[in-house]
Design a protein around this motif. Structure first.
Motif, PDB file in Angstrom:
ATOM      1  N   THR A 149      -7.857 -43.018   9.512  1.00  0.00           N
ATOM      2  CA  THR A 149      -7.675 -43.770  10.757  1.00  0.00           C
ATOM      3  C   THR A 149      -8.538 -43.205  11.875  1.00  0.00           C
ATOM      4  O   THR A 149      -9.250 -43.947  12.559  1.00  0.00           O
ATOM      5  CB  THR A 149      -6.186 -43.760  11.166  1.00  0.00           C
ATOM      6  N   PHE A 150      -8.505 -41.882  12.048  1.00  0.00           N
ATOM      7  CA  PHE A 150      -9.288 -41.284  13.137  1.00  0.00           C
ATOM      8  C   PHE A 150     -10.784 -41.326  12.857  1.00  0.00           C
ATOM      9  O   PHE A 150     -11.583 -41.542  13.777  1.00  0.00           O
ATOM     10  CB  PHE A 150      -8.801 -39.866  13.447  1.00  0.00           C
ATOM     11  N   LEU A 151     -11.178 -41.139  11.618  1.00  0.00           N
ATOM     12  CA  LEU A 151     -12.599 -41.262  11.280  1.00  0.00           C
ATOM     13  C   LEU A 151     -13.099 -42.677  11.563  1.00  0.00           C
ATOM     14  O   LEU A 151     -14.169 -42.869  12.158  1.00  0.00           O
ATOM     15  CB  LEU A 151     -12.827 -40.904   9.812  1.00  0.00           C
ATOM     16  N   TRP A 152     -12.337 -43.662  11.149  1.00  0.00           N
ATOM     17  CA  TRP A 152     -12.726 -45.061  11.300  1.00  0.00           C
ATOM     18  C   TRP A 152     -12.759 -45.483  12.766  1.00  0.00           C
ATOM     19  O   TRP A 152     -13.755 -46.011  13.264  1.00  0.00           O
ATOM     20  CB  TRP A 152     -11.749 -45.924  10.528  1.00  0.00           C
ATOM     21  N   PHE A 153     -11.649 -45.229  13.482  1.00  0.00           N
ATOM     22  CA  PHE A 153     -11.594 -45.618  14.889  1.00  0.00           C
ATOM     23  C   PHE A 153     -12.649 -44.865  15.696  1.00  0.00           C
ATOM     24  O   PHE A 153     -13.273 -45.425  16.593  1.00  0.00           O
ATOM     25  CB  PHE A 153     -10.209 -45.366  15.479  1.00  0.00           C
ATOM     26  N   GLY A 154     -12.843 -43.590  15.388  1.00  0.00           N
ATOM     27  CA  GLY A 154     -13.848 -42.797  16.092  1.00  0.00           C
ATOM     28  C   GLY A 154     -15.249 -43.319  15.853  1.00  0.00           C
ATOM     29  O   GLY A 154     -16.053 -43.426  16.790  1.00  0.00           O
ATOM     30  N   ALA A 155     -15.553 -43.637  14.599  1.00  0.00           N
ATOM     31  CA  ALA A 155     -16.887 -44.160  14.280  1.00  0.00           C
ATOM     32  C   ALA A 155     -17.157 -45.461  15.022  1.00  0.00           C
ATOM     33  O   ALA A 155     -18.274 -45.687  15.519  1.00  0.00           O
ATOM     34  CB  ALA A 155     -17.024 -44.357  12.771  1.00  0.00           C
ATOM     35  N   LEU A 156     -16.160 -46.321  15.135  1.00  0.00           N
ATOM     36  CA  LEU A 156     -16.339 -47.574  15.877  1.00  0.00           C
ATOM     37  C   LEU A 156     -16.629 -47.308  17.353  1.00  0.00           C
ATOM     38  O   LEU A 156     -17.406 -48.043  17.985  1.00  0.00           O
ATOM     39  CB  LEU A 156     -15.104 -48.465  15.735  1.00  0.00           C
ATOM     40  N   LYS A 157     -16.013 -46.266  17.905  1.00  0.00           N
ATOM     41  CA  LYS A 157     -16.277 -45.921  19.314  1.00  0.00           C
ATOM     42  C   LYS A 157     -17.692 -45.355  19.476  1.00  0.00           C
ATOM     43  O   LYS A 157     -18.377 -45.660  20.453  1.00  0.00           O
ATOM     44  CB  LYS A 157     -15.236 -44.921  19.819  1.00  0.00           C
ATOM     45  N   ILE A 158     -18.123 -44.533  18.531  1.00  0.00           N
ATOM     46  CA  ILE A 158     -19.465 -43.939  18.606  1.00  0.00           C
ATOM     47  C   ILE A 158     -20.539 -45.019  18.587  1.00  0.00           C
ATOM     48  O   ILE A 158     -21.502 -44.978  19.348  1.00  0.00           O
ATOM     49  CB  ILE A 158     -19.683 -42.940  17.450  1.00  0.00           C
ATOM     50  N   THR A 159     -20.363 -45.995  17.717  1.00  0.00           N
ATOM     51  CA  THR A 159     -21.368 -47.056  17.575  1.00  0.00           C
ATOM     52  C   THR A 159     -21.180 -48.193  18.577  1.00  0.00           C
ATOM     53  O   THR A 159     -21.919 -49.170  18.550  1.00  0.00           O
ATOM     54  CB  THR A 159     -21.330 -47.635  16.143  1.00  0.00           C
ATOM     55  N   ASN A 160     -20.159 -48.046  19.433  1.00  0.00           N
ATOM     56  CA  ASN A 160     -19.822 -49.054  20.432  1.00  0.00           C
ATOM     57  C   ASN A 160     -19.465 -50.397  19.796  1.00  0.00           C
ATOM     58  O   ASN A 160     -19.763 -51.462  20.344  1.00  0.00           O
ATOM     59  CB  ASN A 160     -20.937 -49.213  21.468  1.00  0.00           C
ATOM     60  N   GLU A 200     -12.683 -37.945  17.989  1.00  0.00           N
ATOM     61  CA  GLU A 200     -11.821 -38.498  16.944  1.00  0.00           C
ATOM     62  C   GLU A 200     -12.409 -38.267  15.554  1.00  0.00           C
ATOM     63  O   GLU A 200     -11.667 -37.952  14.608  1.00  0.00           O
ATOM     64  CB  GLU A 200     -11.584 -39.995  17.186  1.00  0.00           C
ATOM     65  N   VAL A 201     -13.707 -38.412  15.405  1.00  0.00           N
ATOM     66  CA  VAL A 201     -14.347 -38.171  14.108  1.00  0.00           C
ATOM     67  C   VAL A 201     -14.197 -36.704  13.708  1.00  0.00           C
ATOM     68  O   VAL A 201     -13.886 -36.389  12.550  1.00  0.00           O
ATOM     69  CB  VAL A 201     -15.828 -38.616  14.125  1.00  0.00           C
TER      70      VAL A 201
END
Length: 168
Positions: free
Chosen positions: A48-59, A90-91
């Motif tokens: 969950t944190f890897l996924w949500f974090g990656a989405l934030k990084i890539t905007n 988060e990642v």
């Protein structure tokens, strides 16, 4: 004609009932849950944190504006850099969960991070509650309130980690 000696002896009644299929199945499932429950909880939190974090990084996150509006009242916090920065955090926390490293520090940090998400209920009540009714959540409000479950999961993992450390 048979005599008393020729008759088969009656078996004494069992003092313990034989476990039936349901009880055996329940015991097996309970054992399985006991073995894999905590690792599964840690793994799903990590994903969950890897996924949500990656989405934030890539905007590519649908919550970028929501997150930005939650913290934009704090001086120097601009969503243009804060949301991707939060994604990196988060990642990193998700990776630590995945590999089981630094949990003594990671779990309290995750707890603090998730507690911070409840600021949205205070800073954006018009977005998180329908018509100002605190019992009627919007999609954004539900997004925040579901973090209660994640907080509980972190508490479970932290308690288990502390018990393991105490027995070493």
């Amino acid at each position: 004609m048979t005599t008393m000696q020729e008759r088969p002896a009656e078996q004494a009644p069992r003092t313990e009932p034989r476990p039936n299929l349901i009880a055996r199945t329940e015991a097996a499932l309970g054992d399985l849950a006991g073995r894999i429950g905590l690792p599964a909880l840690r793994l799903t939190l990590a994903i969950t944190f890897l996924w949500f974090g990656a989405l934030k990084i890539t905007n590519d996150t649908p919550v970028a504006e929501f997150v930005d509006n939650t913290v934009n009242w704090i001086p120097l916090l601009d969503g243009g850099w804060f949301v991707p920065f939060l994604g990196v955090v988060e990642v990193l926390l998700g990776a630590a969960l995945l590999f089981g490293r630094g949990l003594r520090v990671v779990l309290p940090l995750l707890f603090a991070h998730l507690t911070g998400t409840f600021l949205a209920l205070i800073t954006q009540p018009e977005v998180t509650f329908q018509g100002g009714n605190v019992l009627m959540l919007t999609t954004e409000g539900e997004f925040v309130i579901k973090n209660l479950i994640l907080l509980s999961a972190i508490l479970v993992l932290y308690g288990a980690q502390r018990r393991r450390a105490a027995t070493r």
